[in-house]
Scaffold this motif. Structure first.
Motif, PDB file in Angstrom:
ATOM      1  N   ASN A 115       2.874   2.647  -4.022  1.00  0.00           N
ATOM      2  CA  ASN A 115       1.963   3.740  -4.333  1.00  0.00           C
ATOM      3  C   ASN A 115       2.768   4.906  -4.911  1.00  0.00           C
ATOM      4  OD1 ASN A 115       0.309   6.037  -4.275  1.00  0.00           O
ATOM      5  ND2 ASN A 115      -0.852   5.248  -2.534  1.00  0.00           N
ATOM      6  N   PRO A 116       2.557   5.233  -6.177  1.00  0.00           N
ATOM      7  CA  PRO A 116       3.339   6.307  -6.795  1.00  0.00           C
ATOM      8  C   PRO A 116       3.045   7.695  -6.218  1.00  0.00           C
ATOM      9  CG  PRO A 116       1.622   5.568  -8.285  1.00  0.00           C
ATOM     10  CD  PRO A 116       1.609   4.637  -7.106  1.00  0.00           C
ATOM     11  N   CYS A 117       1.938   7.833  -5.488  1.00  0.00           N
ATOM     12  CA  CYS A 117       1.582   9.131  -4.902  1.00  0.00           C
ATOM     13  C   CYS A 117       2.232   9.352  -3.539  1.00  0.00           C
ATOM     14  CB  CYS A 117       0.064   9.243  -4.755  1.00  0.00           C
ATOM     15  SG  CYS A 117      -0.790   9.210  -6.335  1.00  0.00           S
ATOM     16  N   TYR A 118       2.766   8.294  -2.943  1.00  0.00           N
ATOM     17  CA  TYR A 118       3.385   8.440  -1.628  1.00  0.00           C
ATOM     18  C   TYR A 118       4.801   8.975  -1.778  1.00  0.00           C
ATOM     19  CZ  TYR A 118       5.514   7.447   2.850  1.00  0.00           C
ATOM     20  OH  TYR A 118       6.178   7.583   4.037  1.00  0.00           O
TER      21      TYR A 118
ATOM     22  N   TYR B 111       0.786  -1.233   0.000  1.00  0.00           N
ATOM     23  CA  TYR B 111       0.000   0.000   0.000  1.00  0.00           C
ATOM     24  C   TYR B 111       0.818   1.285   0.000  1.00  0.00           C
ATOM     25  CZ  TYR B 111      -4.260  -2.637   0.729  1.00  0.00           C
ATOM     26  OH  TYR B 111      -5.329  -3.495   0.567  1.00  0.00           O
ATOM     27  N   VAL B 112       2.050   1.228   0.474  1.00  0.00           N
ATOM     28  CA  VAL B 112       2.844   2.454   0.600  1.00  0.00           C
ATOM     29  C   VAL B 112       3.971   2.481  -0.440  1.00  0.00           C
ATOM     30  CG1 VAL B 112       4.246   3.874   2.145  1.00  0.00           C
ATOM     31  CG2 VAL B 112       2.284   2.614   3.049  1.00  0.00           C
TER      32      VAL B 112
ATOM     33  N   ILE C 270       2.267   8.616   6.668  1.00  0.00           N
ATOM     34  CA  ILE C 270       1.485   7.623   5.925  1.00  0.00           C
ATOM     35  C   ILE C 270       0.017   7.826   6.289  1.00  0.00           C
ATOM     36  CG2 ILE C 270       1.075   5.182   5.506  1.00  0.00           C
ATOM     37  CD1 ILE C 270       3.999   4.695   6.362  1.00  0.00           C
ATOM     38  N   SER C 271      -0.723   8.419   5.375  1.00  0.00           N
ATOM     39  CA  SER C 271      -2.148   8.678   5.618  1.00  0.00           C
ATOM     40  C   SER C 271      -3.001   8.056   4.517  1.00  0.00           C
ATOM     41  CB  SER C 271      -2.389  10.190   5.713  1.00  0.00           C
ATOM     42  OG  SER C 271      -1.970  10.823   4.520  1.00  0.00           O
ATOM     43  N   LEU C 272      -2.519   6.984   3.931  1.00  0.00           N
ATOM     44  CA  LEU C 272      -3.233   6.310   2.856  1.00  0.00           C
ATOM     45  C   LEU C 272      -4.370   5.483   3.450  1.00  0.00           C
ATOM     46  CD1 LEU C 272      -0.005   5.140   1.041  1.00  0.00           C
ATOM     47  CD2 LEU C 272      -1.461   7.049   0.369  1.00  0.00           C
ATOM     48  N   PRO C 273      -5.626   5.809   3.104  1.00  0.00           N
ATOM     49  CA  PRO C 273      -6.775   5.138   3.723  1.00  0.00           C
ATOM     50  C   PRO C 273      -6.743   3.614   3.623  1.00  0.00           C
ATOM     51  CG  PRO C 273      -7.503   7.017   2.438  1.00  0.00           C
ATOM     52  CD  PRO C 273      -6.042   6.829   2.148  1.00  0.00           C
ATOM     53  N   GLY C 274      -6.385   3.072   2.469  1.00  0.00           N
ATOM     54  CA  GLY C 274      -6.351   1.619   2.317  1.00  0.00           C
ATOM     55  C   GLY C 274      -5.373   0.969   3.269  1.00  0.00           C
TER      56      GLY C 274
END
Length: 86
Positions: free
Chosen positions: A60-63, A56-57, A69-73
């Motif tokens: 993730n190209p947006c991280y 998930y991190v 780390i605030s990615l909801p998934g």
């Protein structure tokens, strides 16, 4: 106090007050969990947490590395994992 400080990526340290479970990956990422002294072995849990981090991190190209780390998934899956552990 007891400890398992071997050449494995996951380590364990226990006192009468707490347990510290520690994992370091080949890339240098460190994951630690502090638990009550009667907690079961956390090896599988730390490994699952690392896999979630990669899925998930890291992928993730947006991280942006080093940012919060605030990615909801990712956060939702970590919450599920923590609930499973109890």
């Amino acid at each position: 106090m007891t400890g398992e400080w071997e050449k494995e990526p996951i380590h364990f340290f226990q006192t009468s007050e707490y347990q510290l479970h520690y994992m370091e990956t080949a890339s240098g990422l460190r994951i630690a969990a502090s638990t009550p002294p009667d907690t079961k072995n956390m090896r599988a849990v730390l490994s699952k947490l690392y896999r979630l981090y990669v899925d998930y991190v890291v992928r993730n190209p947006c991280y942006k590395l080093g940012s919060e780390i605030s990615l909801p998934g990712f956060l939702q899956r970590v919450e599920v994992l923590v609930r499973e552990v109890g």
